[in-house]
Design a protein around this motif. Structure first.
Motif, PDB file in Angstrom:
ATOM      1  N   LYS A  50       0.820  -1.214   0.000  1.00  0.00           N
ATOM      2  CA  LYS A  50       0.000   0.000   0.000  1.00  0.00           C
ATOM      3  C   LYS A  50       0.853   1.263   0.000  1.00  0.00           C
ATOM      4  N   THR A  51       1.802   1.322   0.946  1.00  0.00           N
ATOM      5  CA  THR A  51       2.647   2.521   1.032  1.00  0.00           C
ATOM      6  C   THR A  51       3.503   2.661  -0.221  1.00  0.00           C
ATOM      7  N   THR A  52       3.997   1.548  -0.724  1.00  0.00           N
ATOM      8  CA  THR A  52       4.802   1.592  -1.952  1.00  0.00           C
ATOM      9  C   THR A  52       3.980   2.169  -3.102  1.00  0.00           C
ATOM     10  N   GLY A  73       1.351  11.100   4.817  1.00  0.00           N
ATOM     11  CA  GLY A  73       2.065   9.829   4.929  1.00  0.00           C
ATOM     12  C   GLY A  73       1.643   9.055   6.165  1.00  0.00           C
ATOM     13  N   GLN A  74       2.267   7.893   6.330  1.00  0.00           N
ATOM     14  CA  GLN A  74       1.913   7.039   7.453  1.00  0.00           C
ATOM     15  C   GLN A  74       2.348   7.689   8.778  1.00  0.00           C
ATOM     16  N   ASN A  75       3.369   8.534   8.728  1.00  0.00           N
ATOM     17  CA  ASN A  75       3.810   9.224   9.934  1.00  0.00           C
ATOM     18  C   ASN A  75       3.599  10.730   9.786  1.00  0.00           C
ATOM     19  N   LEU A  85      -3.845   9.448   1.140  1.00  0.00           N
ATOM     20  CA  LEU A  85      -3.821   9.338   2.596  1.00  0.00           C
ATOM     21  C   LEU A  85      -3.362   7.932   2.957  1.00  0.00           C
ATOM     22  N   ASP A  86      -2.170   7.842   3.533  1.00  0.00           N
ATOM     23  CA  ASP A  86      -1.655   6.516   3.880  1.00  0.00           C
ATOM     24  C   ASP A  86      -2.008   6.226   5.333  1.00  0.00           C
ATOM     25  N   GLU A  87      -2.929   5.328   5.538  1.00  0.00           N
ATOM     26  CA  GLU A  87      -3.401   4.945   6.873  1.00  0.00           C
ATOM     27  C   GLU A  87      -3.725   6.156   7.732  1.00  0.00           C
ATOM     28  N   PRO A  88      -4.726   6.926   7.305  1.00  0.00           N
ATOM     29  CA  PRO A  88      -4.997   8.183   8.005  1.00  0.00           C
ATOM     30  C   PRO A  88      -5.451   8.019   9.449  1.00  0.00           C
TER      31      PRO A  88
END
Ligand code: ATP
Ligand code: MG
Length: 332
Positions: free
Chosen positions: A45-47, A85-87, A161-164
């Motif tokens: 997913k993030t990739t 991002g995730q962070n 939105l990566d894992e919002p």
């Protein structure tokens, strides 16, 4: 064709060493929609989000975002996207307002324009009251909303939105969901990644389930729920010896011919459509049959069960081998 889609990706390939992170991923995200990318740890997913937001290069396949090629026109893509991002990327020492003004200035807005945009976004994300407090005192939900606000400075055509909502409490999750709905209502196309089936279900117009870097299934939330059987009724028994009989009872009342039994717990569950009737009848039947019942309830299928059902094997968990550093990353 591409004008109907804000994101169009075909056969995306990305390798780290000889390990494929993306292995032929296809995505077609209709303009103005919310698209959920759902998958377990290490699914890619993030990739995918990093490739589509031009942070890393793809090794094969092709993708356009807002009509521009991520490989050959990254600058044009970057002008049209926002990314959370995730962070969290906000500065702890600054206030919410200072963060937004700083981001706006980075995007070359003039001083007065930057302050005006910051005010609009603070209002939109219900942060006006905390606008002049340092971010380090913010709750997770407030940080995420500030993060979302900062990725909206230029009102992007497409927002990634990566894992919002990962790590947020239920209230924080609801706040973020409301913000996403509002953005989508304003015409922004949103591609979000999540581990949570309920989140993808609540927010997305379409959901793609991915695993090991490629597509498992794609559908509307309703279609996906039909494919995986929707809600489940679950019974936790006092005695494993009762499992076969209770499984037969569940099959008869729910209409699901194959209830799942887990002798270790001991637990049995089956798909239901007619929730209240099934729950009532099962409770009565268990009592009439004199079965020792520890617990009974209705619940949504977990992501693990979705995978098991769709792929015939458990979801992979590669978090242990995940690595957040990105050697060939370029900054936006
Ligand atoms: N920078 C990197 N270097 C080496 N391997 C990587 C790197 N980034 C990702 N990977 C690997 O690529 C695969 C996909 O990772 P990715 O981070 O895209 O998954 P994900 O779906 O976002 O997972 P999560 O749900 O844990 O965030 C994993 O096997 C991961 O270990
Ligand atoms: Mg990830």
């Amino acid at each position: 064709m591409s004008s109907e889609y804000s994101v169009l990706a075909e056969g995306l390939l990305k390798r780290y060493g000889d390990k494929p992170a993306l292995d032929g991923l296809d995505l077609a995200v209709p303009k103005g929609s919310v698209f959920g990318l759902l998958g377990p740890n290490g699914a890619g997913k993030t990739t995918a989000v990093r490739i589509l937001s031009t942070l890393i290069r793809l090794d094969g396949g092709r993708a356009t975002v807002a009509g521009f090629d991520v490989r050959t026109e990254p600058r044009l893509v970057r002008q049209r996207i926002g990314l959370t991002g995730q962070n969290a990327a906000v500065d702890e020492i600054l206030t919410a307002r200072q963060n937004l003004v700083m981001f706006a200035r980075l995007f070359h807005l003039s001083g007065p324009d930057a302050r005006r945009r910051a005010d609009e976004l603070l209002e939109r994300f219900s942060l006006t009251e905390s606008a002049d407090k340092q971010v380090k005192g913010f709750s997770g939900g407030m940080r995420r909303r500030l993060d979302l606000a900062s990725s909206m400075i230029l009102a992007p055509e497409v927002l990634f939105l990566d894992e919002p909502t990962t790590g947020l409490d239920p209230r924080g999750r609801i706040e973020v969901w409301e913000a996403v709905r509002e953005l989508a209502g304003g015409g922004t196309t949103v591609l979000l990644t999540t581990h949570y089936l309920d989140e993808a279900d609540k927010l997305s117009d379409r959901i793609a389930v991915i695993d090991k870097g490629h597509n498992v299934i794609e559908d509307t939330p309703a279609g996906l729920k039909r494919a995986i059987g929707g809600d489940r009724i679950e019974v936790l028994l006092g005695d494993p010896a009762d499992l076969p009989e209770v499984a037969a009872l569940l099959a008869r009342i729910s209409g699901d011919p194959n209830p799942w039994t887990d002798p270790r717990e001991p637990r049995v569950h089956a798909a239901v459509t007619d929730r209240v009737r099934v729950l009532t009848e099962v409770a009565n039947a268990l009592q009439d049959g004199g079965f020792a019942t520890e617990d009974i309830g209705l619940r949504r299928p977990t992501l693990d069960e979705v995978f098991l059902r769709l792929t015939g094997r458990p979801a992979t968990d590669e978090r242990a081998s995940a690595n957040d550093t990105e050697p060939e990353g370029v900054s936006v």
